[in-house]
Design an enzyme around this catalytic site. Structure first.
Site, PDB file in Angstrom:
ATOM      1  N   GLU A 258      32.880 -26.613   8.019  1.00 21.86           N
ATOM      2  CA  GLU A 258      31.556 -27.208   8.229  1.00 21.86           C
ATOM      3  C   GLU A 258      30.634 -26.505   7.263  1.00 21.86           C
ATOM      4  OE1 GLU A 258      27.807 -27.062   9.018  1.00 21.86           O
ATOM      5  OE2 GLU A 258      28.410 -26.156  10.911  1.00 21.86           O
ATOM      6  N   GLU A 394      20.200 -27.730  -1.070  1.00 21.54           N
ATOM      7  CA  GLU A 394      19.968 -27.111   0.234  1.00 21.54           C
ATOM      8  C   GLU A 394      19.196 -25.810   0.038  1.00 21.54           C
ATOM      9  OE1 GLU A 394      22.461 -26.383   4.307  1.00 21.54           O
ATOM     10  OE2 GLU A 394      23.392 -25.665   2.460  1.00 21.54           O
TER      11      GLU A 394
END
Length: 492
Positions: A258, A394
């Site tokens: 993840e 990000e």
């Protein structure tokens, strides 16, 4: 309540049921991100230490009763770990707030209880899970057994260290595997306590091991290349996931990743604006924006754009920035100096690209004891396009961009124009639009008129560069087990 000076803790390795010194004799420092003060000296695992931990886990898997223990008994011990976490929730929350710099109240009221629930849920789920049977023409019966894989490497991040470790540890243990955990080097305090929590719960020595260290040429690399680790589950940034996948390929480790996100948070003109603003503030700035699921790309329909931005700025201005141990604090610091430089570097990039600073972007005025902390005001940019770096990369900090759109199709196009696909949000009162748009957003989780709601039965993971595989319910069962088919002849 203002933060008081804490004693410097010594964090040792936990191997085969004991806290031990690193054979390397190397220690590294961990600092409180709110003050810059030293809070821990941590033993860095050598290759020999990692090998000892892995082999302790291997022996526990092959030789102890853990793997063959009746599932009801094993799951009762896992459930007991969750009970102990609740019994120690104030201690764990204080340490989590100290280590990460997040508000104590968030850790106490949300993260530690969710960590305990992770352990209890997976104990319940695995205990109650059945098996498939496939009869063939009254002559044969096929049925499925789910057996543990072996030794699992759990590599966990620094933003939600305790909760996200239990997210992996719960199904790992409930299915009968053993574990070697490597917490993020920036936040080892609470994860290091999982060893003693497991022991107190009655879990056999060697089943849970914790080694501290870094990535390349340190504990992370030693784990991912070790031939006796069968599977790796990792949460963290995409570049690290690529390195782990490459390192584990020679020994054919199965992996579950993840990784990063850049979620689109879409607000349509028919949305409940007050609810959308309130939750969008939380999605953008919880844990100082250091959340992979952060709603850092706000897409707002042009008809309500100016009104929404005004409400968003006003709500951001009400957030209280300060001491994480103060229960009234909403926003704590960034994790450390290196990350602070990375995040604030994006403020320069935004200005160069022509984004307009609507709010924040500065170091806040704080009491003297917080002057060395890594604080940044909640920061909101407007007049941005989705091609700007602040919209595509990000940032992992308290920075949100607000992008206008006109039509539903345009919103979907902008939302999907990213290399990430972990999650997304949308706000609308039109139920048909909600289903229609949710189906077209390429991301692993879509929240409609809500955010950060997690049902552990449901799949969790990302599209594209946001991950490989899914966690939760049967998806965790499939990752942490080998499915075996048994075929029995019924013919005399």
């Amino acid at each position: 309540m203002p933060q008081t000076k804490v004693d410097v803790r010594e964090v040792k390795l936990y191997i085969n049921g004991q806290y031990v010194d690193a054979t390397s004799n190397r220690l590294f420092d961990v600092h409180d991100p709110s003050t810059g003060e030293l809070i821990a000296r941590v033993h860095e695992a050598s290759e020999a230490d990692v090998h000892d931990a892995v082999m302790a886990a291997r022996r526990a898997f092959e030789e102890s009763e853990w793997r063959t223990m009746p599932v009801k008994q094993r799951c009762a011990l896992v459930r007991r770990m969750g009970d102990i976490m609740i019994e120690r929730k104030e201690e764990l929350a204080r340490l989590e707030a100290l280590d990460v710099g997040k508000p104590y109240r968030d850790a106490l009221e949300h993260e530690i209880p969710r960590a305990a629930n992770n352990m209890k849920f997976f104990a319940d789920f695995i205990e109650q899970h059945g098996s498939e049977a496939f009869p063939v023409d009254d002559q044969f019966l096929n049925y499925t057994l789910y057996e543990p894989v072996g030794v699992a490497g759990l590599i966990t991040p620094w933003n939600l260290p305790f909760m996200l470790t239990t997210w992996k540890l719960g199904p790992c243990l409930a299915t009968g595997n053993t574990a070697v955990i490597k917490p993020a080097e920036l936040t080892p305090l609470t994860v290091s306590l999982l060893g003693e929590i497991a022991k107190e719960a009655g879990i056999p020595d060697g089943v849970v091991n914790v080694v501290q260290g870094f990535g390349p040429r340190s504990a992370g690399e030693f784990m991912t290349t070790h031939p006796e680790i069968d599977l790796i589950t990792f949460t963290g940034e995409t570049a690290t996931g690529k390195a782990i996948m490459k390192a584990g390929s020679d020994t054919l480790k199965r992996v579950s990743f993840e990784m990063g996100g850049k979620a689109a948070n879409i607000v349509f003109a028919d949305a409940d604006l007050d609810q959308a603003v309130s939750t969008s503030i939380r999605a953008a700035f919880m844990n100082a924006g250091q959340v992979c699921l952060a709603g850092s790309r706000l897409l707002v329909q042009r008809d309500i754009y100016n009104t929404f931005v005004d409400k968003l700025v006003e709500a951001a201005s009400r957030l209280k920035i300060g001491d994480p141990q103060d229960p009234t604090t909403n926003l704590g610091p960034l994790i450390g100096e290196e990350h602070y430089r990375k995040v604030t570097g994006y403020l320069e990039v935004a200005a160069q690209d022509g984004a307009v600073l609507a709010y924040g972007g500065r170091r806040p005025e704080l009491p003297e004891h917080l002057q060395n902390g890594y604080y940044l005001e909640p920061t909101i940019y407007t007049h941005v396009s989705n091609q700007m770096r602040v919209c595509r990369e990000e940032i992992f900090g308290p920075v949100v961009v607000v992008v206008p759109f006109d039509t539903e199709e345009e919103a979907i196009q902008i939302a999907n124009d990213t290399e990430y696909g972990l999650n997304g949000m949308l706000w609308t009162s039109d139920v048909k639009r909600a289903h229609r748009v949710a189906a077209k957003i390429r991301a692993g989780t879509i929240w409609v008129n809500c955010w950060f709601v997690r049902d552990l039965r449901a799949p969790f993971g990302g599209f594209k560069k946001s991950g490989i595989g899914r966690e939760g319910g049967k998806f965790s069962l499939e990752f942490f087990t080998e499915a075996k088919n048994v075929c029995v002849s019924l013919v005399e």
